[in-house]
Design a protein around this motif. Structure first.
Motif, PDB file in Angstrom:
ATOM      1  N   ARG A  84      32.549  48.689  55.354  1.00 37.13           N
ATOM      2  CA  ARG A  84      32.401  48.569  56.810  1.00 37.13           C
ATOM      3  C   ARG A  84      31.229  47.660  57.168  1.00 37.13           C
ATOM      4  NH1 ARG A  84      34.128  51.031  61.234  1.00 37.13           N
ATOM      5  NH2 ARG A  84      35.323  52.555  60.026  1.00 37.13           N
ATOM      6  N   GLN A  85      30.093  47.881  56.508  1.00 35.35           N
ATOM      7  CA  GLN A  85      28.914  47.070  56.794  1.00 35.35           C
ATOM      8  C   GLN A  85      29.149  45.610  56.435  1.00 35.35           C
ATOM      9  OE1 GLN A  85      25.401  48.341  54.688  1.00 35.35           O
ATOM     10  NE2 GLN A  85      24.096  46.789  55.613  1.00 35.35           N
ATOM     11  N   THR A  86      29.736  45.368  55.276  1.00 37.69           N
ATOM     12  CA  THR A  86      29.918  44.005  54.787  1.00 37.69           C
ATOM     13  C   THR A  86      30.934  43.226  55.622  1.00 37.69           C
ATOM     14  OG1 THR A  86      29.399  44.715  52.537  1.00 37.69           O
ATOM     15  CG2 THR A  86      30.549  42.621  52.769  1.00 37.69           C
ATOM     16  N   VAL A  87      31.952  43.914  56.106  1.00 42.13           N
ATOM     17  CA  VAL A  87      33.045  43.223  56.798  1.00 42.13           C
ATOM     18  C   VAL A  87      32.899  43.236  58.310  1.00 42.13           C
ATOM     19  CG1 VAL A  87      35.546  43.187  57.183  1.00 42.13           C
ATOM     20  CG2 VAL A  87      34.648  43.698  54.909  1.00 42.13           C
ATOM     21  N   LEU A  88      32.583  44.393  58.897  1.00 46.98           N
ATOM     22  CA  LEU A  88      32.737  44.567  60.337  1.00 46.98           C
ATOM     23  C   LEU A  88      31.462  44.472  61.154  1.00 46.98           C
ATOM     24  CD1 LEU A  88      35.331  47.514  60.379  1.00 46.98           C
ATOM     25  CD2 LEU A  88      35.761  45.087  60.786  1.00 46.98           C
ATOM     26  N   GLU A  89      30.293  44.595  60.530  1.00 49.25           N
ATOM     27  CA  GLU A  89      29.065  44.566  61.339  1.00 49.25           C
ATOM     28  C   GLU A  89      28.797  43.168  61.879  1.00 49.25           C
ATOM     29  OE1 GLU A  89      25.642  46.495  59.748  1.00 49.25           O
ATOM     30  OE2 GLU A  89      26.591  48.472  59.846  1.00 49.25           O
ATOM     31  N   SER A  90      27.812  43.058  62.775  1.00 53.04           N
ATOM     32  CA  SER A  90      27.609  41.829  63.546  1.00 53.04           C
ATOM     33  C   SER A  90      27.363  40.596  62.693  1.00 53.04           C
ATOM     34  CB  SER A  90      26.436  42.023  64.525  1.00 53.04           C
ATOM     35  OG  SER A  90      25.248  42.363  63.824  1.00 53.04           O
ATOM     36  N   ASP A  91      26.772  40.770  61.504  1.00 51.05           N
ATOM     37  CA  ASP A  91      26.544  39.631  60.611  1.00 51.05           C
ATOM     38  C   ASP A  91      27.445  39.705  59.381  1.00 51.05           C
ATOM     39  OD1 ASP A  91      25.373  41.821  59.458  1.00 51.05           O
ATOM     40  OD2 ASP A  91      23.571  40.779  58.782  1.00 51.05           O
ATOM     41  N   GLY A  92      28.566  40.433  59.520  1.00 48.83           N
ATOM     42  CA  GLY A  92      29.472  40.621  58.405  1.00 48.83           C
ATOM     43  C   GLY A  92      30.472  39.487  58.252  1.00 48.83           C
ATOM     44  N   ILE A  93      31.397  39.678  57.343  1.00 46.16           N
ATOM     45  CA  ILE A  93      32.358  38.631  56.994  1.00 46.16           C
ATOM     46  C   ILE A  93      33.170  38.182  58.204  1.00 46.16           C
ATOM     47  CG2 ILE A  93      34.445  38.147  55.646  1.00 46.16           C
ATOM     48  CD1 ILE A  93      33.296  40.098  53.522  1.00 46.16           C
ATOM     49  N   LEU A  94      33.678  39.138  58.966  1.00 43.80           N
ATOM     50  CA  LEU A  94      34.555  38.768  60.087  1.00 43.80           C
ATOM     51  C   LEU A  94      33.841  37.934  61.139  1.00 43.80           C
ATOM     52  CD1 LEU A  94      37.013  41.672  60.993  1.00 43.80           C
ATOM     53  CD2 LEU A  94      37.536  39.308  60.403  1.00 43.80           C
ATOM     54  N   SER A  95      32.526  38.098  61.243  1.00 43.36           N
ATOM     55  CA  SER A  95      31.783  37.314  62.238  1.00 43.36           C
ATOM     56  C   SER A  95      31.722  35.841  61.872  1.00 43.36           C
ATOM     57  CB  SER A  95      30.360  37.863  62.388  1.00 43.36           C
ATOM     58  OG  SER A  95      29.599  37.640  61.202  1.00 43.36           O
ATOM     59  N   GLY A  96      31.981  35.522  60.606  1.00 38.47           N
ATOM     60  CA  GLY A  96      31.893  34.126  60.175  1.00 38.47           C
ATOM     61  C   GLY A  96      33.213  33.485  59.811  1.00 38.47           C
ATOM     62  N   LEU A  97      34.274  34.270  59.669  1.00 42.76           N
ATOM     63  CA  LEU A  97      35.559  33.722  59.232  1.00 42.76           C
ATOM     64  C   LEU A  97      36.191  32.817  60.287  1.00 42.76           C
ATOM     65  CD1 LEU A  97      37.671  36.455  57.388  1.00 42.76           C
ATOM     66  CD2 LEU A  97      36.461  34.506  56.410  1.00 42.76           C
ATOM     67  N   LYS A  98      36.823  31.760  59.824  1.00 45.48           N
ATOM     68  CA  LYS A  98      37.594  30.888  60.698  1.00 45.48           C
ATOM     69  C   LYS A  98      39.034  31.381  60.751  1.00 45.48           C
ATOM     70  CE  LYS A  98      34.743  26.893  59.466  1.00 45.48           C
ATOM     71  NZ  LYS A  98      34.698  25.573  58.797  1.00 45.48           N
ATOM     72  N   PRO A  99      39.744  31.116  61.854  1.00 44.59           N
ATOM     73  CA  PRO A  99      41.147  31.539  61.947  1.00 44.59           C
ATOM     74  C   PRO A  99      41.955  31.056  60.742  1.00 44.59           C
ATOM     75  CG  PRO A  99      40.375  30.766  64.069  1.00 44.59           C
ATOM     76  CD  PRO A  99      39.274  30.460  63.091  1.00 44.59           C
ATOM     77  N   GLY A 100      42.806  31.935  60.242  1.00 45.26           N
ATOM     78  CA  GLY A 100      43.629  31.613  59.081  1.00 45.26           C
ATOM     79  C   GLY A 100      43.039  32.050  57.764  1.00 45.26           C
TER      80      GLY A 100
END
Length: 306
Positions: A84-100
């Motif tokens: 959860r921390q690595t993926v969903l938090e404000s500086d996590g993976i999802l915050s940096g991923l580009k569409p696709g």
């Protein structure tokens, strides 16, 4: 449904990110590097990244920075809270991923969290696949892991060239099904380890040569992959972790405590899994939570006064 990219995955085009470089994660990432992929890693303790860096891996300063420069990001961390921390938090993976882009979580985690990550990824135009693995450190080193992948089938198929470097992938269904498969796997692994441990303690008490005992029974119905992976290690008192015993408490606990949300909300009754969780919890209570799962025999020995 279309795959996230129109072109096949290739070492010259697909940029890989990897978070979680423990015993198994480092070996899995190493296979990608050996195949020629550009791999960027993030480690909370950068000194642990030295071996992978010597193979050509790049180092990122945060999950967000890593995600910004990658097409596929793999995670292999400790527990659902880490995911959860690595993926969903404000500086996590999802915050940096580009569409696709795609997140692949190899951590043994929660089915409901896998579904939450999938929904969050789709809102960003990204994809997620929950793909926990089985096979321990040997399977990771040899590229022979069993991989239980879930999400959109076309995305799993698109990722297959990467999975094939690490083991054999099986598509399990919609988001969360990979994690459910792993929980079921761990329930069976725990039962096998309990039987293996008790059998060896009994054989020793009966005065049998343990190596001869194992050779005698391995070809019969008592034989198992658990015996092949851990039997000799147990006999030789090699409890180095391929997977920490404390993680089995988490994994089997998810099986014991899982609620059938789609049914009547009643807790599933799994007596063997409950006993397995207690046995591994005893390992942790004895201070042995960082030993390998094959160290379960120490609990059986303590019960019997050894």
């Amino acid at each position: 449904m279309e795959t996230p990219y129109p072109t096949p995955i290739s070492p010259t085009q697909t940029r890989i990110g990897w978070i979680g470089i423990g015993v198994m994660g480092a070996a899995m990432a190493s296979h990608l590097l050996s195949a020629g992929y550009s791999v960027t890693i993030y480690a909370r303790n950068p000194s642990k990244a030295a071996s992978l860096q010597s193979q050509g891996a790049h180092l990122a300063n945060s999950p967000q920075q890593l995600a910004r420069q990658c097409d596929v990001v793999f995670t292999m961390v400790g527990n659902p809270q880490d995911v959860r921390q690595t993926v969903l938090e404000s500086d996590g993976i999802l915050s940096g991923l580009k569409p696709g882009a795609v997140i692949v979580d190899h951590t043994s985690s929660s089915p409901s969290l896998a579904r939450e990550i999938y929904a969050s990824a789709r809102k960003k135009g990204c994809w997620s696949v929950d793909a926990p693995v089985s096979g321990g450190d040997i399977g990771a080193r040899e590229g022979k892991l069993a991989i239980f992948a879930a999400g959109v089938c076309a995305v799993v198929e698109w990722l297959k060239p990467l999975f094939d470097l690490m083991g054999r992938v099986t598509y399990m269904g919609e988001a969360g099904c990979g994690q459910s498969c792993k929980i079921g796997n761990q329930i069976m692994v725990g039962a096998n380890l309990m039987g293996l441990s008790e059998g060896l303690v009994f054989a020793e008490k009966a005065g049998l040569d343990l190596k001869k005992y194992m050779e005698a029974i391995r070809g019969g119905s008592a034989g198992s992959m658990a015996m092949e992976l851990w039997g000799r290690r147990i006999i030789e008192r090699d409890f180095k972790p391929g997977g920490f015993a404390e993680y089995m408490v988490k994994d089997m606990g998810m099986g014991v405590d899982v609620v059938k949300e789609e049914d009547d909300g009643k807790v599933m009754v799994l007596p063997g899994a409950a006993l397995g969780k207690q046995m591994f919890s005893a390992m942790v209570a004895n201070g042995d939570g960082k030993l390998g799962t094959q160290g379960l025999i120490t609990v059986v020995e303590r019960i019997n006064g050894k």
